[in-house]
Design a protein around this motif. Structure first.
Motif, short mmCIF file in Angstrom:
data_model
loop_
_atom_site.label_atom_id
_atom_site.label_comp_id
_atom_site.label_asym_id
_atom_site.label_seq_id
_atom_site.Cartn_x
_atom_site.Cartn_y
_atom_site.Cartn_z
N ALA A 77 0.83 -1.20 0.00
CA ALA A 77 0.00 0.00 0.00
C ALA A 77 0.87 1.26 0.00
CB ALA A 77 -0.93 0.00 1.21
N GLU A 135 2.11 1.82 -3.48
CA GLU A 135 1.04 2.34 -4.32
C GLU A 135 0.81 3.83 -4.07
OE1 GLU A 135 -2.47 0.08 -3.68
OE2 GLU A 135 -1.81 -1.64 -4.86
N GLU A 148 -1.20 6.47 -6.19
CA GLU A 148 -2.39 5.63 -6.34
C GLU A 148 -2.92 5.30 -4.95
OE1 GLU A 148 -1.24 2.39 -8.86
OE2 GLU A 148 -0.56 3.69 -10.49
N ASP A 203 -5.09 1.64 -3.05
CA ASP A 203 -6.32 0.87 -3.17
C ASP A 203 -7.29 1.24 -2.07
OD1 ASP A 203 -5.35 -0.34 -0.88
OD2 ASP A 203 -4.91 -2.27 -1.85
N HIS A 260 -8.32 4.40 -10.31
CA HIS A 260 -7.93 4.86 -8.97
C HIS A 260 -8.26 6.33 -8.76
CE1 HIS A 260 -4.53 5.61 -11.65
NE2 HIS A 260 -4.08 6.54 -10.82
#
Length: 468
Positions: free
Chosen positions: A14, A17, A22, A24, A263
């Motif tokens: 994470a 990302e 980005e 999630d 995203h």
């Protein structure tokens, strides 16, 4: 009482990302949950600070009223926790709470402290109304306006206002004036009485989501924000034409965000909680037309974006991409410190005329690399884009990428990055190089490099320094 919370772990995947701008659903939810917890701690700290303050700062009658309002908040939360917390966690509650806490703990009390603390009664009433809790209370109008956060405002006379709610309807009465009746349905307050002004809202970005308030009423929407200092215009009220223009641009935003990747629409749905309209920047036509635009976020108002009216849906979407990166990185920085650099403004940033502190440089680079990515995806994936729109997208992409490239060496060369901060910067560098796989048409890169080079020379001349 400190509002600092112990750091919480973020899964390495994470974190990487988020470094690529980005993130999630799990990562975004962790950021949101941490910010929500901090808000609740802040509100409790405010009550504790009032109790600990001297009687000259917070007299007994004012403290008693604060406890009454707190009790109404607690009752609202027992009735409908989600509805009550929609008010407590509303972004514009943050600037108010910070203002009150600072006044209670830092030196002589401000003359308006009693009025500011009285706003807790309006928050409690709004939370109870949205929770559908029957209650009665007495509030004080600010000037001649009674504000109920997230619901609206009643234009009455100055002084006390009696409020009676039965779970479906709210009755506002003041002396011999005619009463104002407000109906509440699914948290939305409406009235046939012209003295009642509801908070405008834009439709939910995604199916099943919540409408996004377009809040031009909240009295604390710009409190302590130093808008002019940050290059922003002042807040403004919207007329019918203004609301229609915002709504027209908003109607195309979700599709345009998805062009930049799923995203982008997901992060907007997860993080955006309200929009605060700003007046057109100086030098812009009163209609808001023209290229000039300003927008910003505030760390204490998590989920709020302050913005002048976007000229169209394309610019509206890019504004959301830009500002939500600030929201995201600020929340991540609160959860996990990213560096230990000092706050001295010394660094060159091609997007600002003034020297920036390291944290400001990191924030700016993060939002600009996201814009470079977004505009490249738009140029490559917008099937119905006109030639001028695609040309604009490539121009914006090239400029943003070149701007970020000018500051990445400073970020990467810092010895004060934490391990998490090093991951973020390394992922930004990876994204920067990945963007080169799809270069813009000839001419855009040359113009972008010339722009950054000129900005550097002007910055050096203005700041009497060769350090960049």
């Amino acid at each position: 009482m400190s509002t600092a919370l112990p750091p919480r772990a973020l899964p390495p995947r994470a974190l990487r990302e988020l470094g690529r701008t980005e993130g999630d659903a799990e990562a975004l939810e962790l950021l949101v949950r941490d910010q929500d917890t901090r808000r609740l701690v802040l509100l409790r700290a405010l009550l504790d600070a009032a109790a600990a303050a001297s009687v000259t700062v917070c007299p007994p009658d004012l403290l008693d009223r604060l406890h009454e309002d707190w009790a109404l908040l607690a009752a609202a939360e027992r009735t409908d926790r989600a509805a009550a917390r929609s008010v407590l966690l509303y972004p514009l509650v943050g600037p108010w709470a910070e203002r009150c806490l600072n006044a209670l703990t830092a030196g002589p009390p401000l003359p308006e402290l009693r009025t500011d603390l009285g706003h807790l009664g309006a928050l409690a009433a709004a939370a109870a109304i949205r929770a559908g809790l029957p209650f009665a209370t007495r509030l004080t109008a600010r000037g001649a306006v009674l504000h109920l956060p997230l619901l609206g405002a009643a234009h009455l006379g100055p002084g006390s206002v009696d409020l009676l709610a039965d779970g479906e309807e709210v009755r506002l009465s003041q002396g011999r004036s005619a009463e104002v009746f407000v109906r509440v349905d699914s948290g939305v307050a409406s009235s046939l009485d012209p003295r009642w002004l509801p908070v405008p809202a834009l439709p939910a970005l995604l199916p099943g989501g919540s409408p996004v308030p377009l809040d031009d009423l909240d009295p604390y929407r710009a409190a302590g924000g130093g808008l002019e200092r940050h290059g922003l215009s002042g807040t403004t009220r919207l007329d019918d034409d203004g609301r229609k223009t915002w709504a027209a641009s908003w109607s195309g935003v979700e599709h345009l965000l998805r062009i930049g990747g799923e995203h982008r629409s997901a992060e907007a749905a997860a993080l955006l909680r309200c929009l605060v309209p700003l007046a057109p920047p100086p030098g812009t036509a009163s209609s808001g037309e023209g290229a000039a635009h300003c927008s910003g976020t505030r760390r204490e108002a998590f989920g709020a974006i302050l913005s002048s009216r976007p000229t169209d849906a394309v610019h509206f979407a890019s504004t959301l991409v830009h500002e939500l990166q600030h929201t995201k990185l600020a929340a991540l920085s609160a959860l996990l410190p990213l560096h230990h650099e000092d706050a001295a403004p010394r660094h060159f940033a091609p997007w600002r005329p003034d020297p920036r502190p390291f944290d400001g440089l990191l924030q700016g680079a993060y939002s600009h690399i996201a814009l470079a990515d977004y505009w490249q995806r738009f140029a490559l994936g917008a099937e119905r884009a006109t030639f001028s729109q695609r040309d604009l997208a490539w121009s914006e992409h090239a400029r943003r990428r070149e701007q970020v490239g000018a500051v990445l060496p400073v970020l990467a060369g810092s010895g004060a990055l934490t391990p998490e901060g090093r991951v973020i910067v390394n992922e930004m560098i990876t994204l920067y190089h990945r963007l080169a796989d799809w270069p813009p048409p000839m001419g855009h890169v040359a113009r972008a490099r010339a722009y950054v080079a000129t900005a550097r020379v002007i910055w050096q001349q203005r700041n009497h320094s060769q350090r960049a």
